[in-house]
Scaffold this active site. Structure first.
Site, PDB file in Angstrom:
ATOM      1  N   GLU A  57      -8.439  95.609  33.557  1.00  0.00           N
ATOM      2  CA  GLU A  57      -8.604  97.044  33.305  1.00  0.00           C
ATOM      3  C   GLU A  57      -7.540  97.475  32.304  1.00  0.00           C
ATOM      4  OE1 GLU A  57      -8.737 101.122  35.970  1.00  0.00           O
ATOM      5  OE2 GLU A  57      -7.073  99.725  36.204  1.00  0.00           O
ATOM      6  N   ASP A 104      -6.051  95.025  37.767  1.00  0.00           N
ATOM      7  CA  ASP A 104      -5.837  96.459  37.614  1.00  0.00           C
ATOM      8  C   ASP A 104      -4.780  96.737  36.548  1.00  0.00           C
ATOM      9  OD1 ASP A 104      -6.822  98.919  38.901  1.00  0.00           O
ATOM     10  OD2 ASP A 104      -4.723  99.278  39.363  1.00  0.00           O
TER      11      ASP A 104
END
Length: 410
Positions: free
Chosen positions: A111, A69
């Protein structure tokens, strides 16, 4: 610092200060997102070593990949207000690679909302020993107001969408690797955003699948995308679980929006749209649970569900099955050179993939109207289509609403 927060950084989820005072230590900690998600200090080598030990624990258990993330934020320098692409970012990723999966058959995807195609190439170039690939989001601004708020939609600009997708194809043509996706847990449902939810839902969902799977890179299919699950608008804020949407709702109300107007805006980007339970069957709670689901089930589950899709061999689900099989079997989709067909109308995505003596044409109409397009005057063989037939004679062709196909050219 002197009893005050270090600076005026704000939290994307709480809407207030990103700094929180810890009463026990008398010091502030940073949370750019939720207070429950404390930002770690990656400048501390002990912290990094602890992270790598944790990663190796799971690697040794047999997992085969990590999705990381907001990886572009790990080298932040908050006092200087540098939140993404910090000066030590690639240094930390190279170190992580060497300390964990370097000599293993392992997939990593980060990400990276801030990443350009050039950044994505740096992350994924094998010679740099960082990540397998990153999610970068340039194509997802094609239906948003430039510099606007998340809810400020505009009609999909297919020309901008193509430009962003194609830039990744050309920038990573020889170095690095690309990720391919339409949606994820933070984004609206793909068919609601880029396709249609009425009579053309199935056709447009298949079109999106074909347009994406023809590109070079690794396709990611978000749960529900393979059956054409749609957004799930709600009537009141009490039905919203998304912490970000709830915060923005309070802000909109404070700015003067009435409840109805605020909810219209929230429903555009509310992340719950992508998080409603998977629709497995037409039974109670869509077969997801016998208890109370954490979010309401989309009301369309009796007709949009996995069981119904698997029973219909012309369904979206079977289209994804065929595309995935094609990618596993076809070197032209795995490694073929990408070439844009530029002389096409704006709503048309058209390109070729070429590998040795094999060339495939991928063409998709993003419009709900008939579009005339000039395609190479070549003999062709159908690979896959979302209509029951396809234009056997190429040249000047009239594409039907949301029509898409892959043809082998000869």
């Amino acid at each position: 610092v002197d009893g005050h927060a270090p600076n005026d950084l704000t939290s994307g989820f709480s809407g207030g200060s990103a700094w929180e005072l810890d009463e026990l230590t008398g010091q502030y900690f940073l949370h750019l997102f939720s207070k429950k998600q404390i930002d770690l200090n990656w400048q501390n080598p002990d912290l990094r070593r602890a992270i790598y030990r944790m990663m190796n624990f799971w690697i040794d258990k047999g997992i085969e990949g990590f999705r990381m993330d907001v990886i572009d934020m790990i080298a932040k320098e908050p006092r200087a207000k540098i939140l993404v692409n910090g000066p030590h970012l690639h240094e930390y990723l190279h170190e992580m690679n060497r300390q964990t999966w370097r000599n293993r058959d392992f997939l990593t995807v980060g990400e990276a909302w801030s990443a350009s195609p050039e950044d994505a190439r740096q992350y994924s170039d094998e010679q740099r020993e960082e990540l397998s690939m990153v999610f970068q989001f340039g194509h997802l601004w094609a239906d948003r107001q430039v510099g606007g708020e998340k809810w400020e939609q505009r009609p999909l600009d297919v020309a901008q969408l193509k430009q962003a997708l194609y830039a990744c194809q050309t920038t990573m043509a020889t170095h690095g690797w690309n990720s391919l996706f339409w949606s994820n847990h933070d984004l609206p449902r793909a068919v609601s955003r880029f396709g249609a939810t009425g009579q053309y839902r199935e056709l447009s969902a298949k079109m999106l699948a074909i347009a994406l799977h023809g590109l070079k890179g690794t396709p990611f299919v978000y749960q529900g995308e393979e059956i054409g699950m749609t957004d799930c608008p709600v009537a009141t804020i009490d039905q919203v679980n998304d912490v970000e949407a709830r915060t923005i709702y309070r802000q909109l109300r404070a700015q003067g929006d009435d409840a109805g107007t605020a909810m219209q805006k929230i429903n555009i980007f509310n992340r719950d749209n992508a998080r409603t339970p998977m629709q497995w069957t037409a039974k109670q709670h869509a077969g997801f649970t016998t208890g109370k689901p954490w979010l309401a089930i989309n009301a369309n589950y009796p007709r949009i569900n996995v069981a119904a899709a698997q029973a219909d061999h012309q369904s979206i689900w079977w289209t994804y099955q065929r595309l995935i099989r094609l990618r596993k079997q076809s070197a032209v989709l795995q490694q073929g050179e990408f070439t844009e067909l530029s002389a096409v109308p704006a709503p048309i995505v058209a390109y070729t993939r070429t590998w040795q003596q094999t060339q495939w044409l991928i063409c998709a109409n993003f419009a709900d109207t008939l579009i005339t397009v000039d395609l190479p005057k070549r003999a062709s063989e159908l690979i896959i289509s979302n209509y029951q037939d396809y234009p056997e004679q190429l040249g000047r062709v009239v594409l039907r609403p949301y029509e898409a196909f892959i043809l082998a050219l000869s």
